[in-house]
Design a protein around this motif. Structure first.
Motif: not given
Length: 546
Positions: A201-206, A224-233, A267-272, A333-335
Motif C-alpha cells: 500500500g505505501r509503495y502504491s502511488a503509481l 506523472l508516470l512520464a516523470e517517474a520513467a525519466a527518473a527510473a534509469p 521549502n518551495e517544492s511545489g508539492l504540497p 512529483l513522479g520522480g
C-alpha cells in the motif's frame, strides 16, 4: 556541500562529514549492486526472514511502464462521468490509498474530497456536497478496511435516499479477488480497477490506488508516470552518485549514530503535502524490531524542531536547499515518489529490517474491534481531572501528580518524555472543522523543546502507528478525542461513526499503555472551547521543566 543531480530528483547534502558518511555507504551499496538487484526484483536483499514478503512486494520499481494501460481506462471513465454531469470526486481510502492521491491532486491544483477519517462531522460535510455531481471512489487494498467500508455503506445509502442509483456512482480500487471486489461485482458498481497485488500500500502511488482517484479528479497522471520513467534509469544504476543510494546512505548513517528522527519541511517544492506521504512510507517501512526512522513533519524551515533540531535528527528540506537542512531533495512529483521508495527500501537493508511488512499495525485494529464487539458504547473509565470542557484520562502506568490542574498535568506529561524521545499528538477530530488542533504541534515543540509529531486519527494508525508500537520505544502520546455534535449510523453495522472513532482511539491507547508508554487522553466535551483551553495549557509548558 555535495550535490547529486540527474534526470532523477536532486539530493543536496549540507556538511562535509554527513556527505562523506553518505558517500561511503552509497559506494558500498553500489558495489553490492543493490540498486540494480532491487530494480530486477531480487527478494533476497533484506535477508531470509524477509524474502517471502519481498517476493510479492517489488513490482513498484516498474510501475512507470506497467501502469500506463490504466491511463486510457481512467480517461474513458472520466469522460463518461462528465457526460452525465458527474464531476465531483470523493475518495474513501486510508493510508496509501489516500495520501498519494491527495498529494497528486494538490500538486495539480484540482479538487479531491478525501475521506480518511471516522469523524462523523467530516463525513457529514462530504455528504452535504452536491450528490447529483458526485462519484465515490472506494479504495482499499485488502478490501476490508473498516473506515472505508463504513464510508461506502454511508454513501450508498445517501445516494439511494437522494434518488440516485448508487451502483452507478461507486468506483472501486482494490486487489484482485478481495472482499471489496466481490461486493462490487455483486452490487454492480460502476467500475472496478484491480490493482497490482505485488505492490504494498505505501509503495502504491503509481498504481491504480494513486492514479484512479487523481485522474478522475483531473490530474495529468500520464505526465506523472512520464516523470517517474525519466527518473527510473538513474535510480537503478549501481553508482555512488545514484540519488537513492546517497539518500539511503545518509539516513542509514544518521541512524547508526542515534539520529532516528527525520524532520521534513517544505521549502518551495511545489508539492504540497508530499511530506505526509513520505511520513507513511518511512515510518511504516522502517519502524519495527525496536528500531526505525521516525518522520516529523513540521510547518516550514523556520518551525520548531527544524532549525533547532538536535543531534537525534536529520532535517530534510523538500524543495530548495537551505543551510538549515541536513539535506534538500527536489524534483518532479513522479520522480520524487520513486526516489523515496527506492531510498526507503534500501535504508531497510542498512537497518537490517523488512521494509515491506507492518507487524504492529494490526494490534490497534484488533483492540478496537474487541471494544466494538464487547459493547457498542466503548468504555472510557473515569477522568482523573475535569477542567471546564476538558476531561483528562490516564489509562496507563503514567499518572499526573495528585491534585494537579490541567496546566500542571500537561507539564508533567511532557516531562515524562524520555531523553531524546518524542511527543506524539494524535487528534481524533474533524480535520476540516477542528483544524486549529494542528497548532498544538508548533506550540508544544517550541515550549517543550522535544521533537513533536502530529497525526489526525485514525489516519495516522495506517502511517506512524506502526512506528509507535514497533520502533524506538521512546515516545509519549497525547490523544485528543471529542464529543461529536452529530453522529452517523453505519448501515448494517452495530455502531455509529462516533462509536467507531472513539473505539479506535481507545484501542490504540490500550496497546500503547500495554507497552508502558506515557499516555494521556484529552477529551473535549465542547470541541471549540476545549481546544482553546488545551492550547493555553500547552503554552504554559517550558522545556526547563523537563
Amino acid at each position: 556541500m555535495t550535490e547529486v543531480n540527474d534526470a532523477a530528483p536532486s539530493v543536496v547534502i549540507t556538511g562535509g562529514a554527513r556527505a562523506e558518511e553518505a558517500r561511503e555507504l552509497a559506494e558500498r551499496l553500489a558495489a553490492e549492486s543493490v540498486a540494480s538487484e532491487l530494480t530486477m526484483g531480487n527478494p533476497t536483499l533484506w535477508g531470509p526472514e524477509a524474502e517471502a514478503e519481498a517476493a510479492v512486494r517489488l513490482a513498484w520499481t516498474g510501475l512507470a511502464r506497467t501502469s500506463r494501460p490504466l491511463l486510457g481506462e481512467i480517461a474513458a471513465l472520466r469522460s463518461d462521468l462528465h457526460a452525465e454531469g458527474v464531476d465531483r470526486v470523493v475518495l474513501a481510502g486510508m493510508g496509501g490509498s489516500s495520501l498519494a492521491p491527495e498529494v497528486i491532486t494538490a500538486a495539480a491544483g484540482v479538487p479531491l474530497t478525501v475521506l480518511d477519517t471516522t469523524d462523523p462531522g467530516q463525513v457529514a460535510d462530504a455528504l452535504a456536497g452536491d450528490l447529483s455531481r458526485t462519484v465515490l471512489v472506494v479504495s482499499s487494498k485488502s478490501g476490508s478496511t473498516v473506515e472505508t467500508d463504513s464510508h461506502r455503506r454511508i454513501f450508498e445509502a445517501a445516494f439511494e435516499a437522494a434518488g440516485i442509483v448508487a451502483s452507478s456512482r461507486i468506483v472501486v480500487v482494490t486487489d484482485p479477488d478481495s472482499p471489496l471486489e466481490l461486493t462490487a461485482r455483486t452490487a454492480g458498481y460502476r467500475h472496478v480497477f484491480r490493482a497490482d497485488p505485488n505492490v504494498g500500500g505505501r509503495y502504491s502511488a503509481l498504481t491504480a490506488f494513486g492514479l484512479v482517484p487523481a485522474g478522475l479528479a483531473g490530474a495529468d497522471v500520464g505526465a506523472l508516470l512520464a516523470e517517474a520513467a525519466a527518473a527510473a534509469p538513474a535510480l537503478s544504476r549501481d553508482e555512488a552518485s545514484n540519488p537513492a543510494l546517497v539518500l539511503a546512505g545518509l539516513l542509514g548513517a544518521a541512524l547508526s549514530r542515534g539520529a532516528e528522527k527525520v524532520v521534513f519541511a517544505d521549502n518551495e517544492s511545489g508539492l504540497p503535502g508530499f511530506a505526509d506521504w513520505a511520513e507513511q512510507l518511512i515510518a511504516e517501512s522502517t519502524g519495527k524490531d525496536g528500531t526505525g526512522l521516525l518522520p516529523v513533519v513540521v510547518e516550514g524551515i523556520d518551525a520548531p524542531n527544524f532549525a533547532d533540531a538536535g543531534d537525534d535528527a536529520t532535517t530534510v528540506a523538500v524543495g530548495a536547499p537551505t543551510e538549515a537542512a541536513t539535506v534538500a531533495v527536489s524534483g518532479s512529483l513522479g520522480g520524487s515518489f520513486l526516489l523515496w521508495e527506492y531510498a526507503t527500501a534500501i535504508a531497510g537493508r542498512l537497518l537490517g529490517i523488512n521494509p515491506f511488512d507492518q507487524p504492529d499495525v494490526e494490534a490497534a485494529k484488533k483492540a478496537a474491534r474487541s471494544l466494538l464487539d464487547a459493547d457498542s458504547d466503548a468504555p472510557t473509565g473515569d477522568p482523573v481531572l475535569v477542567d471546564g470542557a476538558v476531561e483528562l484520562y490516564a489509562p496507563g502506568a503514567w499518572q499526573p501528580p495528585a491534585g494537579a490542574d490541567l496546566d500542571e498535568a500537561i507539564t508533567a506529561f511532557v516531562a515524562a518524555t524520555p531523553d531524546q524521545g518524542y511527543l506524539s499528538i494524535q487528534a481524533y477530530l474533524d480535520r476540516e472543522q477542528d483544524a486549529s488542533a494542528s497548532v498544538l504541534r508548533r506550540e508544544l515543540a517550541r515550549n517543550a523543546g522535544v521533537q513533536t509529531t502530529f497525526g489526525w486519527g485514525p489516519r495516522f494508525l495506517h502511517s506512524t502507528g506502526q512506528y509507535h508500537k514497533g520502533g524506538h520505544q521512546n515516545g509519549a502520546f497525547l490523544q485528543i478525542t471529542g464529543v461529536a455534535e452529530e453522529d452517523l449510523e453505519v448501515p448494517e453495522r452495530p455502531y455509529t461513526l462516533a462509536t467507531l472513532q472513539l473505539a479506535q482511539a481507545l484501542g490504540d491507547g490500550q496497546v500503547l499503555a500495554e507497552k508502558g508508554r506515557p499516555l494521556l487522553r484529552v477529551h473535549l466535551t465542547d470541541r471549540l472551547a476545549g481546544l482553546a483551553r488545551l492550547v493555553h495549557a500547552v503554552q504554559t509548558v517550558r522545556g526547563a521543566d523537563r
